[in-house]
Motif scaffolding. Structure first.
Motif, PDB file in Angstrom:
ATOM      1  N   SER A   1       0.836  -1.212   0.000  1.00  0.00           N
ATOM      2  CA  SER A   1       0.000   0.000   0.000  1.00  0.00           C
ATOM      3  C   SER A   1       0.863   1.251   0.000  1.00  0.00           C
ATOM      4  CB  SER A   1      -0.887   0.078   1.245  1.00  0.00           C
ATOM      5  OG  SER A   1      -1.629  -1.065   1.381  1.00  0.00           O
ATOM      6  N   THR A   2       1.874   1.268   0.882  1.00  0.00           N
ATOM      7  CA  THR A   2       2.668   2.503   1.059  1.00  0.00           C
ATOM      8  C   THR A   2       3.928   2.511   0.182  1.00  0.00           C
ATOM      9  OG1 THR A   2       3.920   1.464   2.841  1.00  0.00           O
ATOM     10  CG2 THR A   2       1.941   2.688   3.473  1.00  0.00           C
ATOM     11  N   GLU A   3       4.254   1.352  -0.390  1.00  0.00           N
ATOM     12  CA  GLU A   3       5.494   1.152  -1.161  1.00  0.00           C
ATOM     13  C   GLU A   3       6.727   1.453  -0.302  1.00  0.00           C
ATOM     14  OE1 GLU A   3       5.319   2.788  -5.130  1.00  0.00           O
ATOM     15  OE2 GLU A   3       3.233   2.172  -5.354  1.00  0.00           O
ATOM     16  N   LYS A   4       6.635   1.084   0.944  1.00  0.00           N
ATOM     17  CA  LYS A   4       7.735   1.247   1.909  1.00  0.00           C
ATOM     18  C   LYS A   4       7.725   0.072   2.880  1.00  0.00           C
ATOM     19  CE  LYS A   4       8.256   6.228   2.190  1.00  0.00           C
ATOM     20  NZ  LYS A   4       7.180   7.042   1.755  1.00  0.00           N
ATOM     21  N   PRO A   5       8.825  -0.347   3.454  1.00  0.00           N
ATOM     22  CA  PRO A   5      10.186   0.107   3.212  1.00  0.00           C
ATOM     23  C   PRO A   5      10.727  -0.376   1.856  1.00  0.00           C
ATOM     24  CG  PRO A   5      10.028  -1.199   5.251  1.00  0.00           C
ATOM     25  CD  PRO A   5       8.750  -1.366   4.505  1.00  0.00           C
ATOM     26  N   GLU A   6      11.509   0.515   1.255  1.00  0.00           N
ATOM     27  CA  GLU A   6      12.129   0.211  -0.038  1.00  0.00           C
ATOM     28  C   GLU A   6      13.616  -0.061   0.175  1.00  0.00           C
ATOM     29  OE1 GLU A   6      11.794   3.393  -2.909  1.00  0.00           O
ATOM     30  OE2 GLU A   6      12.998   2.283  -4.366  1.00  0.00           O
ATOM     31  N   ILE A   7      14.165  -0.965  -0.616  1.00  0.00           N
ATOM     32  CA  ILE A   7      15.604  -1.253  -0.549  1.00  0.00           C
ATOM     33  C   ILE A   7      16.341  -0.222  -1.420  1.00  0.00           C
ATOM     34  CG2 ILE A   7      17.424  -2.917  -1.185  1.00  0.00           C
ATOM     35  CD1 ILE A   7      15.819  -3.879   1.228  1.00  0.00           C
ATOM     36  N   VAL A   8      17.256   0.511  -0.795  1.00  0.00           N
ATOM     37  CA  VAL A   8      18.038   1.510  -1.529  1.00  0.00           C
ATOM     38  C   VAL A   8      19.518   1.167  -1.329  1.00  0.00           C
ATOM     39  CG1 VAL A   8      18.563   3.976  -1.738  1.00  0.00           C
ATOM     40  CG2 VAL A   8      16.265   3.249  -1.079  1.00  0.00           C
ATOM     41  N   LEU A   9      20.256   1.086  -2.419  1.00  0.00           N
ATOM     42  CA  LEU A   9      21.684   0.746  -2.324  1.00  0.00           C
ATOM     43  C   LEU A   9      22.513   1.763  -3.074  1.00  0.00           C
ATOM     44  CD1 LEU A   9      21.645  -3.123  -3.040  1.00  0.00           C
ATOM     45  CD2 LEU A   9      22.066  -2.018  -0.840  1.00  0.00           C
ATOM     46  N   ASP A  10      23.727   1.961  -2.612  1.00  0.00           N
ATOM     47  CA  ASP A  10      24.678   2.849  -3.271  1.00  0.00           C
ATOM     48  C   ASP A  10      24.963   2.312  -4.685  1.00  0.00           C
ATOM     49  OD1 ASP A  10      27.045   4.903  -2.587  1.00  0.00           O
ATOM     50  OD2 ASP A  10      27.802   3.253  -3.834  1.00  0.00           O
ATOM     51  N   ILE A  11      24.987   3.198  -5.655  1.00  0.00           N
ATOM     52  CA  ILE A  11      25.130   2.777  -7.058  1.00  0.00           C
ATOM     53  C   ILE A  11      26.472   2.069  -7.311  1.00  0.00           C
ATOM     54  CG2 ILE A  11      25.918   5.083  -7.867  1.00  0.00           C
ATOM     55  CD1 ILE A  11      23.544   2.794  -9.774  1.00  0.00           C
ATOM     56  N   ASP A  12      27.509   2.529  -6.580  1.00  0.00           N
ATOM     57  CA  ASP A  12      28.822   1.919  -6.741  1.00  0.00           C
ATOM     58  C   ASP A  12      28.820   0.468  -6.210  1.00  0.00           C
ATOM     59  OD1 ASP A  12      31.434   2.280  -7.640  1.00  0.00           O
ATOM     60  OD2 ASP A  12      32.138   2.350  -5.546  1.00  0.00           O
ATOM     61  N   ILE A  13      28.118   0.273  -5.088  1.00  0.00           N
ATOM     62  CA  ILE A  13      27.993  -1.093  -4.516  1.00  0.00           C
ATOM     63  C   ILE A  13      27.207  -1.968  -5.498  1.00  0.00           C
ATOM     64  CG2 ILE A  13      26.850  -2.435  -2.679  1.00  0.00           C
ATOM     65  CD1 ILE A  13      29.257  -1.164  -1.524  1.00  0.00           C
ATOM     66  N   ILE A  14      26.140  -1.414  -6.079  1.00  0.00           N
ATOM     67  CA  ILE A  14      25.349  -2.195  -7.044  1.00  0.00           C
ATOM     68  C   ILE A  14      26.244  -2.637  -8.195  1.00  0.00           C
ATOM     69  CG2 ILE A  14      23.521  -2.029  -8.808  1.00  0.00           C
ATOM     70  CD1 ILE A  14      21.865  -0.428  -6.867  1.00  0.00           C
ATOM     71  N   ARG A  15      27.031  -1.693  -8.715  1.00  0.00           N
ATOM     72  CA  ARG A  15      27.895  -2.013  -9.872  1.00  0.00           C
ATOM     73  C   ARG A  15      28.885  -3.135  -9.520  1.00  0.00           C
ATOM     74  NH1 ARG A  15      28.844   3.252 -11.541  1.00  0.00           N
ATOM     75  NH2 ARG A  15      30.642   3.257 -10.168  1.00  0.00           N
ATOM     76  N   LYS A  16      29.526  -2.997  -8.355  1.00  0.00           N
ATOM     77  CA  LYS A  16      30.550  -3.994  -7.982  1.00  0.00           C
ATOM     78  C   LYS A  16      29.921  -5.340  -7.612  1.00  0.00           C
ATOM     79  CE  LYS A  16      34.048  -0.831  -6.252  1.00  0.00           C
ATOM     80  NZ  LYS A  16      34.252   0.017  -5.077  1.00  0.00           N
ATOM     81  N   ALA A  17      28.762  -5.314  -6.924  1.00  0.00           N
ATOM     82  CA  ALA A  17      28.153  -6.568  -6.455  1.00  0.00           C
ATOM     83  C   ALA A  17      27.482  -7.331  -7.592  1.00  0.00           C
ATOM     84  CB  ALA A  17      27.133  -6.260  -5.359  1.00  0.00           C
ATOM     85  N   ARG A  18      27.161  -6.608  -8.657  1.00  0.00           N
ATOM     86  CA  ARG A  18      26.452  -7.233  -9.782  1.00  0.00           C
ATOM     87  C   ARG A  18      27.337  -8.259 -10.516  1.00  0.00           C
ATOM     88  NH1 ARG A  18      22.008  -6.056 -12.929  1.00  0.00           N
ATOM     89  NH2 ARG A  18      22.353  -6.527 -15.118  1.00  0.00           N
ATOM     90  N   LEU A  19      28.626  -7.886 -10.690  1.00  0.00           N
ATOM     91  CA  LEU A  19      29.525  -8.744 -11.488  1.00  0.00           C
ATOM     92  C   LEU A  19      29.622 -10.174 -10.953  1.00  0.00           C
ATOM     93  CD1 LEU A  19      32.365  -6.149 -12.197  1.00  0.00           C
ATOM     94  CD2 LEU A  19      30.617  -6.976 -13.786  1.00  0.00           C
ATOM     95  N   PRO A  20      29.891 -10.366  -9.625  1.00  0.00           N
ATOM     96  CA  PRO A  20      29.983 -11.763  -9.143  1.00  0.00           C
ATOM     97  C   PRO A  20      28.644 -12.511  -9.186  1.00  0.00           C
ATOM     98  CG  PRO A  20      30.219 -10.211  -7.314  1.00  0.00           C
ATOM     99  CD  PRO A  20      30.283  -9.406  -8.568  1.00  0.00           C
ATOM    100  N   ILE A  21      27.530 -11.773  -9.102  1.00  0.00           N
ATOM    101  CA  ILE A  21      26.227 -12.473  -9.189  1.00  0.00           C
ATOM    102  C   ILE A  21      25.989 -12.915 -10.634  1.00  0.00           C
ATOM    103  CG2 ILE A  21      23.738 -12.330  -8.794  1.00  0.00           C
ATOM    104  CD1 ILE A  21      24.238 -10.107  -6.779  1.00  0.00           C
TER     105      ILE A  21
END
Ligand code: SF4
Length: 317
Positions: free
Chosen positions: A285-305
C-alpha cells in the motif's frame, strides 16, 4: 478501525499487485499463507533468476534483507520492497565488511566465492557468488589449482571442500537455524521411524550431515521428496519447506528435525518469520520500506552475481 481478516488482506494484496504491476517473490522458509499468495516461490538461486527476468515495476520480497538486496542489484531500475527491514540473517551478520576486508588481506591471491547469504558490501568484495544449489559446481568450474576463499558459512564450506578437495580457506560463520539441529534427537526420531529417510541441508553441522540419507539445498531436498519412492522423511532444514513438500506430495509424512533446545522453536528462522500477511499489505500500500543501495555497490556486487548466473546457466542449474 476494525482489524482486517486474513482473507481481506489476501484479496486486497491481489488488487494492489495488479493495480501497481507488482509481484511477490517468496522464499521457501516463509509461512504457508505467504507462499500461497506469492507469484513465485523458490530458493535463493531461483529467486535471483526470477528477480532478473520479469516485467514487474515493483518486486515485493517475502524473505530476508540480503535476498531483497540481491534483487535490487539485479534489477536496479525496479522498486524493491521488503515488508520488514529487521528481517536480517544471522549468517550474513556473521561476516562484517571491515572484518572480511582484513580476512582477504590476510589471505591474498585467492578467488573469493561468497554465498548469496551476504550483505551487498560483501558481494561487492567477491569474485563469484554461489547458493547452496550450485556451490559445489561453482567451485568445480574453476581450474583445479585455483586457491579459494569461501564465505561465510563454515558448514557449507566444509561440505564443498569435502566434495571437491580444493584448496579452500573458509570463513567461520553459521546459520542460527541449521547449526541448532540435535543429532541425538534426530537419531531418536529415526529409531522411532525406521523407514524415515534423513534429509539434510549442507549448512547443518558435520555430525548431522554424517547421518543423512540425502544432503542438498532447500530445492534439492524438495526435489528429492518429489522423486524418491520413500514415504517418510526427517527434514533437517527450516520448517517452512515442509509446506511445499506437503502440497506436492500430501500422502507422504514429513517430520521436522528438532533443535538442541526443544523449547526454542529454533528450526524456524526468526528473521524469515518477521514477514506477515499484514506487513505485506502495508508495504504494498505505502510502497515502503524500499531497498536503496549505493550505485557503486550495485555495480561492484552485480559482477559476481552475474558470473554465478552465467556458470549456472551453462551447467543447466
Ligand atoms: S535460515 Fe539461516 S541462513 Fe537462512 S535467512 Fe535465516 S538465518 Fe539466514
Amino acid at each position: 478501525m476494525k482489524p482486517k481478516s486474513s482473507e481481506q488482506y489476501i484479496s486486497e494484496i491481489k488488487n494492489l499487485k495488479s493495480k501497481k504491476n507488482a509481484i511477490i517473490l517468496a522464499h521457501y522458509y516463509q509461512t504457508g499463507d505467504i507462499q500461497d499468495i506469492a507469484d513465485f516461490v523458490g530458493d535463493s538461486l531461483a529467486l535471483s533468476q526470477k528477480a532478473a527476468s520479469n516485467s514487474a515495476d515493483i518486486i515485493l520480497f517475502a524473505g530476508v534483507k540480503f535476498m531483497a538486496e540481491t534483487a535490487k542489484i539485479l534489477a536496479p531500475e525496479k522498486k524493491i520492497l521488503l515488508p520488514d527491514l529487521l528481517a536480517g540473517c544471522s549468517l550474513a551478520d556473521s561476516c562484517k565488511p571491515g572484518d572480511f576486508k582484513k580476512f582477504l588481506e590476510e589471505n591474498p591471491g585467492r578467488t573469493v566465492i561468497s554465498y548469496v547469504n551476504t550483505t551487498a558490501e560483501i558481494k561487492a568484495m567477491s569474485d563469484i557468488i554461489c547458493t547452496s544449489s550450485n556451490a559445489v559446481q561453482i567451485v568445480e568450474s574453476l581450474p583445479p589449482d585455483e586457491k579459494i576463499i569461501f564465505a561465510p558459512d563454515r558448514n557449507l564450506g566444509n561440505y564443498v571442500l569435502n566434495k571437491t578437495g580444493r584448496d579452500m580457506v573458509i570463513w567461520n560463520g553459521t546459520c542460527h537455524v541449521h547449526e541448532e539441529f540435535s543429532l541425538e534427537a534426530i537419531i531418536k526420531l529415526k529409531n522411532a521411524n525406521p523407514d524415515a529417510k534423513i534429509i539434510v541441508h549442507p549448512e547443518c553441522e558435520l555430525p548431522v550431515r554424517l547421518v543423512a540419507d540425502f544432503i542438498g539445498s532447500t530445492s534439492a531436498l524438495l526435489n528429492f521428496t518429489r522423486k524418491d519412492d520413500g514415504n517418510c522423511y526427517i527434514v533437517a532444514t527450516e520448517v517452512g519447506i515442509i509446506h511445499q513438500m506437503k502440497k506436492e506430495n500430501p500422502g507422504k509424512t514429513y517430520i521436522p528435525a528438532p533443535p538442541v533446545d526443544s523449547t526454542c522453536g529454533c528450526s524456524e528462522c526468526s528473521f524469515m518469520k518477521l514477514i506477515t500477511i499484514e506487513k505485506i499489505f502495508n508495504c504494498l500500500s505505502t510502497e515502503k520500506p524500499e531497498i536503496v543501495l549505493d550505485i557503486d555497490i550495485i555495480r561492484k556486487a552485480r559482477l559476481p552475481i552475474i558470473r554465478m548466473m552465467e556458470i549456472s546457466e551453462k551447467l543447466g542449474l
